[in-house]
Structures are given as C-alpha cells and as structure tokens.
Enzyme design. Structure first.
Site, mmCIF file in Angstrom:
data_model
loop_
_atom_site.group_PDB
_atom_site.id
_atom_site.type_symbol
_atom_site.label_atom_id
_atom_site.label_comp_id
_atom_site.label_asym_id
_atom_site.label_seq_id
_atom_site.Cartn_x
_atom_site.Cartn_y
_atom_site.Cartn_z
ATOM 1 N N LEU A 282 -27.607 -18.938 22.292
ATOM 2 C CA LEU A 282 -28.612 -19.042 21.228
ATOM 3 C C LEU A 282 -29.990 -19.117 21.890
ATOM 4 C CD1 LEU A 282 -27.845 -19.423 18.236
ATOM 5 C CD2 LEU A 282 -27.987 -21.886 18.597
ATOM 6 N N HIS A 283 -30.845 -18.144 21.606
ATOM 7 C CA HIS A 283 -32.184 -18.259 22.200
ATOM 8 C C HIS A 283 -33.270 -17.567 21.386
ATOM 9 C CE1 HIS A 283 -31.335 -14.174 23.504
ATOM 10 N NE2 HIS A 283 -32.616 -14.046 23.821
ATOM 11 N N ARG A 284 -32.911 -16.847 20.314
ATOM 12 C CA ARG A 284 -33.942 -16.133 19.552
ATOM 13 C C ARG A 284 -34.912 -17.126 18.932
ATOM 14 N NH1 ARG A 284 -33.982 -11.511 20.960
ATOM 15 N NH2 ARG A 284 -31.925 -10.737 21.390
ATOM 16 N N ASP B 111 -26.778 -14.906 19.371
ATOM 17 C CA ASP B 111 -27.876 -14.136 18.781
ATOM 18 C C ASP B 111 -28.429 -13.138 19.803
ATOM 19 O OD1 ASP B 111 -29.272 -15.811 20.476
ATOM 20 O OD2 ASP B 111 -30.359 -16.863 18.881
#
Ligand code: UD1
Length: 382
Positions: free
Chosen positions: A208-210, A287
């Site tokens: 998860l990094h967006r 993501d």
C-alpha cells in the site's frame, strides 16, 4: 549506437535489468545508465542493483525526495548536462514515475530521440500523478513499446502513428521469469515462520503506498477495517513503503495496527524475498501497478485497492479484481479470491521473458545508423 538509460524509483529497476543484460550481447551498443536518485534508501534502491545484477549507474543525479514540481525540476536540471556531456543517440525511459517524464522532457528538448518502455497504459484518472507522467511521456516519445494490447489501442486512439508503436511484452516479466528459481531459494518465508508471522502456506501479502490510499485517514481506515476481518482468517504480511510508514504515524493509525495481531509489518523487502513471498501467497492485496501484473504471471489472485487500473489485461485475462477501498467490497473480493475465482486465468500474449530482446532488435533496426545527436539550437548559448 549510444543509449542513455534512465532509472529513478523502485519499480524502474526490474524493468531496466533485462535491457542492460541484452545490450551486453551487442558490441555495437554503447549503453549508459543514469540513476536520478528519486529513490535512494538501501532497501528502495541499492539492493535491487545487487540482486538483479544491474551495473553501477554511470551517473547518479542524487535528487532525493521533494514535491512533484521540485523533484521533476531538479531531475531536469541535473539531467540536461549529462545528456550534453554523453551525446546519446537515444534516451530510453521506463514506466511512469517522475524521473520518466523529467528525463523524457530533457531529451526531446535537446533533440534526442526518446524511447518509452511500458507505453500507452491509461487509467483515465488524471488525479493519479503517474497518469500525467504516462500521457506526457508518450506524447513526446518517438518509439513506444507496449506491454499489453490496451496500450496499443490507447496510443492509436490518441493519434500516434502505427509504425511507432510496438507490442513487445513486458520487461518486468522478463525479470520475474529470469529470477523465479533463484527467488524460490530465498529463506524469507522460513524466517517469518520462526518469528511467528506465518504458519505454513496460508498467508496474504499486502502492499500500500498510493497517496490516494495512504494520505487520507478516512480511506486508510476503511482499508484497515477490511484488513481487520481478513487477518482473523489468514495472516497478512505487509512490507511497508516509507511513505506509508510515515503516514501511519502522522495520521495516528499506529495504535489501530497494534490491535491486529495477524497483520505483520515488515521492512521493505528485496526483489528475491518479495518474489518468494508473492509467488507462494494465497492472495495479494495491493495498490501497486506492477504487482497486478506479477500476480497475473504467477497465477496468484490479486485484489487491487483502487477504483481503476491502467493494466486491464490483468482483469480480462489474469487474476486481478479491481475493488476500490470499500471495506465490504474488499472482504467479498477476498472470499472470491480464496474460493478459486481466477482458476481459469491465462498469461497475456508475449509475456514470455523475451521482451528486452525484441526491444533491442527493434532499436537496432530503427536507429542503428545514427543521424541524430543534440540539435544545435538546443545548446545553452545558442
Ligand atoms: C514513487 C512513484 C510511484 C511508484 C512508487 C514506487 C512518482 C510520482 N511516484 O512513489 O509511481 O509506484 O515510487 O515506490 O514518481 N522515501 C524514502 N526513501 C526512498 C524513497 C522515498 O524514505 O528511497 C520516502 C520519502 O519520504 C518520500 C516518500 O517516500 O517523500 C515518497 O517517495 P516518492 O519517490 O516521492 O514517491 P513514492 O510514493 O515512492
């Protein structure tokens, strides 16, 4: 033919590795590698060079982190003298990060031919910084290499002439296939077993990094609601991106995570360890763009925590479900995934480990007789 290749951020490294390997087999190619320094930590950058046998960059621009405008501008300022100094026939950029568009702009403004690898992908969501980078880079590239049929269709619709577009497969998949056996030797899963994070083969992997997911506390909390339910069923391994780690603290979500004993936060992993984890996972929640494709190649179910994808082949042919960030929808998709929803997925055309060879063959056919170089009018004191 002198090719100046650009990398900057983590997802670029696995894309450049097979090209650097193929260049070595052609004595007529003089290839140089520039690292912009967009990513700079050992775990976000250096370890990939070692594991994927990428040569040390000839130049590191060391730009580091900043706002989009500052980062893009700093890369441009630092890259221009490099192009002037090395006088390449071609600048080659990969993917859709800020380094891609920044170096692409510098090249074309100096009259140097630009080649874009992973061209034509479109999420049609202009709030994504990567979408802007993709649209701009494609619009200024002379040769556009696509990973999937939708890329070709998008470029044709945007008016790019057919002779500049090539469907060649995916250099990132070349790297996956080249390293899969080696990755299977990685002891990471056994180590995580000893630490009590996993017990056997039933586990999920999460990335998860967006900004749209981890910068907004409401969205991040909704995702955590779903993870709370899933981690009761199956341990979740979560190698955490620096941006996400910082936001957990800043958004006061750390305590919530401490109450989820089945959700295991890990440091960012190297390429081989991560491939070992994803290749044996029951399901991947992500993501990321690239991971949607890697899971399709590995035939591992993927749940994409976004409202759209620029890689539709992973849904149409592969293992991907586009789910968004509604917690109920995520849990339902998880149930479908472990219930065997993607048993009939197939590997997209040309994802066979030979994309880099195809690209280099086409580059030689198109550009071997160099008639380019820096245009006089672009020089600083012209
Ligand atoms: C960038 C790319 C994104 C890609 C992602 C993969 C753009 C617009 N975004 O996003 O497309 O999916 O890389 O990781 O180019 N940081 C570190 N160490 C590093 C690098 C970053 O700690 O080596 C931290 C910094 O606090 C930085 C933050 O991570 O501000 C974000 O880094 P940045 O490169 O700006 O964007 P990413 O979110 O990594």
């Amino acid at each position: 033919m002198r090719i100046l290749n650009v990398v900057g951020a983590r997802p670029n490294f696995m894309k450049i590795a097979p090209l650097m390997r193929v260049y070595r087999t052609y004595p007529q190619i003089d290839s140089l590698l520039v690292h912009t320094g967009q990513h700079y930590d050992e775990k976000m950058s250096h370890s990939f060079f070692r594991e994927l046998d990428i040569p040390e960059p000839d130049v590191n621009l060391e730009v580091g982190s900043a706002s989009h405008a500052v980062q893009t501008a700093e890369i441009m300022k630092a890259f221009e003298p490099v192009v002037l100094d090395y006088q390449p026939d071609v600048v080659l950029v990969v993917g859709d990060v800020n380094s891609t568009v920044a170096c692409g702009l510098v090249a074309v403004k100096l009259g140097v031919r630009l080649v874009h690898i992973e061209a034509g992908l479109r999420s049609f969501d202009r709030s994504m910084p990567e979408e802007i980078n993709r649209v701009v880079t494609d619009s200024i590239s002379e040769l556009l290499f696509c990973t999937e049929p939708s890329g070709v269709e998008n470029l044709l619709r945007e008016g790019v002439s057919e002779d500049r577009i090539h469907l060649v497969g995916h250099v990132m998949i070349d790297t996956l296939l080249h390293n899969l056996e080696k990755a299977k030797q990685s002891p990471v899963l056994e180590k995580l077993g000893q630490q009590g994070c996993v017990d056997g083969d039933d586990y999920a992997v999460l990335t998860l990094h967006r900004p749209s997911n981890v910068d907004d506390p409401n969205v991040f909390s909704r995702i955590l609601d779903a993870l709370e339910i899933i981690q009761n069923d199956m341990p979740i391994l979560f190698p955490i991106h620096p941006r996400t780690r910082r936001n957990l603290k800043e958004l006061d979500l750390h305590e919530r995570l401490d109450q989820l004993p089945g959700l295991h936060l890990l440091e960012p992993l190297g390429y081989l360890d991560f491939l070992r984890l994803t290749s044996s996972a029951k399901v991947v929640l992500t993501d990321s763009g690239g991971l949607q494709e890697e899971t399709t190649m590995l035939k591992v179910p993927c749940i994409t925590l976004r409202e759209n994808t620029e890689r539709p082949v992973t849904v149409d042919m592969g293992t991907n479900q586009i789910v968004g960030t509604d917690s109920l929808k995520i849990v339902r998709a998880y149930k479908r995934a472990i219930g065997g929803h993607c048993l009939h997925s197939v590997i997209p055309p040309l994802w066979d480990g030979r994309a880099a060879e195809r690209i280099v063959t086409i580059l030689l056919e198109r550009f071997e007789r160099p008639e380019c170089g820096i245009s006089e009018s672009a020089l600083p004191n012209s």
